[in-house]
Design a protein around this motif. Sequence first.
Motif, PDB file in Angstrom:
ATOM      1  N   GLN A 157      66.123  24.535  60.418  1.00 38.85           N
ATOM      2  CA  GLN A 157      67.213  25.435  60.782  1.00 38.85           C
ATOM      3  C   GLN A 157      68.569  24.730  60.787  1.00 38.85           C
ATOM      4  O   GLN A 157      69.602  25.355  60.531  1.00 38.85           O
ATOM      5  CB  GLN A 157      66.945  26.038  62.179  1.00 38.85           C
ATOM      6  N   LEU A 158      68.564  23.412  61.042  1.00 38.70           N
ATOM      7  CA  LEU A 158      69.819  22.682  61.146  1.00 38.70           C
ATOM      8  C   LEU A 158      69.938  21.558  60.100  1.00 38.70           C
ATOM      9  O   LEU A 158      70.850  20.743  60.189  1.00 38.70           O
ATOM     10  CB  LEU A 158      69.961  22.075  62.548  1.00 38.70           C
ATOM     11  N   LEU A 159      69.061  21.562  59.121  1.00 38.09           N
ATOM     12  CA  LEU A 159      69.105  20.509  58.104  1.00 38.09           C
ATOM     13  C   LEU A 159      68.924  21.133  56.716  1.00 38.09           C
ATOM     14  O   LEU A 159      67.922  21.780  56.437  1.00 38.09           O
ATOM     15  CB  LEU A 159      68.004  19.479  58.359  1.00 38.09           C
ATOM     16  N   TYR A 160      69.933  20.927  55.868  1.00 41.53           N
ATOM     17  CA  TYR A 160      69.933  21.523  54.522  1.00 41.53           C
ATOM     18  C   TYR A 160      70.190  20.432  53.490  1.00 41.53           C
ATOM     19  O   TYR A 160      70.653  19.340  53.809  1.00 41.53           O
ATOM     20  CB  TYR A 160      71.017  22.605  54.414  1.00 41.53           C
ATOM     21  N   GLU A 161      69.888  20.799  52.242  1.00 39.28           N
ATOM     22  CA  GLU A 161      70.166  19.918  51.106  1.00 39.28           C
ATOM     23  C   GLU A 161      70.853  20.713  50.003  1.00 39.28           C
ATOM     24  O   GLU A 161      70.529  21.876  49.757  1.00 39.28           O
ATOM     25  CB  GLU A 161      68.872  19.316  50.547  1.00 39.28           C
ATOM     26  N   PHE A 162      71.807  20.046  49.358  1.00 34.01           N
ATOM     27  CA  PHE A 162      72.453  20.615  48.175  1.00 34.01           C
ATOM     28  C   PHE A 162      72.103  19.712  47.001  1.00 34.01           C
ATOM     29  O   PHE A 162      72.492  18.543  46.962  1.00 34.01           O
ATOM     30  CB  PHE A 162      73.964  20.699  48.366  1.00 34.01           C
ATOM     31  N   THR A 163      71.349  20.249  46.029  1.00 36.74           N
ATOM     32  CA  THR A 163      70.907  19.481  44.859  1.00 36.74           C
ATOM     33  C   THR A 163      71.302  20.251  43.606  1.00 36.74           C
ATOM     34  O   THR A 163      70.881  21.396  43.416  1.00 36.74           O
ATOM     35  CB  THR A 163      69.387  19.266  44.873  1.00 36.74           C
ATOM     36  N   TRP A 164      72.098  19.585  42.737  1.00 35.17           N
ATOM     37  CA  TRP A 164      72.630  20.302  41.560  1.00 35.17           C
ATOM     38  C   TRP A 164      72.808  19.343  40.396  1.00 35.17           C
ATOM     39  O   TRP A 164      73.333  18.243  40.552  1.00 35.17           O
ATOM     40  CB  TRP A 164      73.966  20.957  41.918  1.00 35.17           C
ATOM     41  N   THR A 165      72.360  19.786  39.220  1.00 35.42           N
ATOM     42  CA  THR A 165      72.586  19.072  37.964  1.00 35.42           C
ATOM     43  C   THR A 165      73.382  19.993  37.046  1.00 35.42           C
ATOM     44  O   THR A 165      72.879  21.052  36.655  1.00 35.42           O
ATOM     45  CB  THR A 165      71.257  18.688  37.287  1.00 35.42           C
ATOM     46  N   PRO A 166      74.626  19.647  36.687  1.00 36.60           N
ATOM     47  CA  PRO A 166      75.477  20.556  35.900  1.00 36.60           C
ATOM     48  C   PRO A 166      74.877  20.939  34.553  1.00 36.60           C
ATOM     49  O   PRO A 166      74.968  22.094  34.132  1.00 36.60           O
ATOM     50  CB  PRO A 166      76.780  19.769  35.718  1.00 36.60           C
ATOM     51  N   GLY A 167      74.265  20.012  33.833  1.00 36.71           N
ATOM     52  CA  GLY A 167      73.786  20.292  32.485  1.00 36.71           C
ATOM     53  C   GLY A 167      74.840  19.966  31.438  1.00 36.71           C
ATOM     54  O   GLY A 167      76.046  19.975  31.712  1.00 36.71           O
ATOM     55  N   TYR A 168      74.383  19.720  30.216  1.00 33.30           N
ATOM     56  CA  TYR A 168      75.283  19.257  29.154  1.00 33.30           C
ATOM     57  C   TYR A 168      76.287  20.318  28.708  1.00 33.30           C
ATOM     58  O   TYR A 168      77.287  19.992  28.087  1.00 33.30           O
ATOM     59  CB  TYR A 168      74.460  18.812  27.939  1.00 33.30           C
TER      60      TYR A 168
END
Length: 512
Positions: A277-288
Amino acid sequence: MKRTIFLSLCLISTTIVYAQNIQLIFPDSVGWNVLNENQELNFRVKTRPEVKARFSIEGTEGLGIQFDSLGNFSWKPSFDLVDRVAKTKDISLIFQAAQPDGKRERKTISFIVKHVNRPPVAEELPVLYVKQGKENSYQISADYVYDEDGDPMSFRSPQTQLPEGAALSSQGQFTWTPSRTQFANLKNNPLTIEFIAQDQPDKAETKGKLRIAQTQLDLPSEIQILPIDTLFSIKEDETLNLKIYISDPNGDDNVRSAGFIASDKRIPAASFKENTQLLYEFTWTPGYEFVDDAQTSLTPEITFFVLDKSNNRTQKKVKIKVADTENMIKKDAHLFSKYRGNLIDAIVLLQQIDANQKKLNQDYKKAKKGKKNRSIVNASLGAVTGFTPIIVDDPNSAKAVSGVGGTTVLTLGTLEATEVIGRSKENILEKIKISIDLRNKIQSTGDDFARKYALKVNRRSPEFDKDIEKMRAALNDQRIVLLELDAYNKNVNKIDDKDIRRVFLDYGDETK
């Protein structure tokens, strides 16, 4: 003359013999090349048929792989080899067996290493000093409790371990407002509280201890983003991973929702993941394809926010600078196509030379056979032994002429028998020499080219195009015209990777 005949017989009897290639033998069990971090893998490379060979390996730099000349392989991948987000990593190695006569066999083996989660590490924490009658807060620092894999963590503690009125939040924040009696007891009897640090999302646990004495440490509520920064610079093929910690002075239950708003709509909502509830992750790969070819970079802005039950909003903004990056997947595929195509061109030319070599050998045999028959005619006529008069029957007059009788020598001048059948023996021999020289040159150039660029990382070097030019120069040798060959007469559809490897043993088909 005898030397010429001996040389001719040697050339005719010369044939190209291809030795049987050995085959490298590896374990045949299912998944033998799949292993976990810190898992030891041992096996021995063998050959079929079994021959005396010296083994070697390429591509082991920085991996800690042990491999001796007898083919014994040993490897225990380190825990930091595979990224926790990627989960797996492919490692390509080239094994080689070299025989005493110089023949070699090479094979590329890909190993799949899986990430292994390790539980958090809890070192001894500094003492928490609290004050009486006031809320005291303490954030368990990542300097003392951390995860070696970089996993986000949550914390908890059994209620029996906590003093009355104390709480430990899931993000590691300890809060307590000691009463007068509790504060007085701390003077002579400091508290020791046990807590559990749990990594996410694998739920591995480690116990830690927090000692409490008389003093105070306040921690304001906020959205905390790790790593701490406001501008993150990445490339199109890189993955950005941010850990979002949410704290609330009123307790965990007061948090209603959290999320983000991106200035670029191409950033998907699925990039924001809730672990607790109080711990999140942001994971992102833009791509070519994220940055247009006309641009050098693009900098979207992301606003992370949290809402409590009273609709109070707290937010924090970060910018992500995405730099335009060359598409290495397409580039590697293009470079491999050039690598493979030039080797196929070399094989096609070698096939043409071999076919032409057979024809030249046949022509040479015919030339030699014509000279032999002519010599028999010369020998059968022998030498002149006498003349016999012949009466010519003519109604008008009687004449006597001399005719050749017995045996005589018949001379045809200085013409060689091979000239009579239309081909010069010396010309054929010269073409045979050119053919052999060209074949050796193309084979040697192709072997060097196949071995040097068997791995895709080597094909990315600036020397690759230069060596292609050297390869093309060998394939376009001016002497090919003398053999009446066409270096660009291709038969690509009938040549596969097995055919290439039969001709160039060091050929590598690593494309990804």
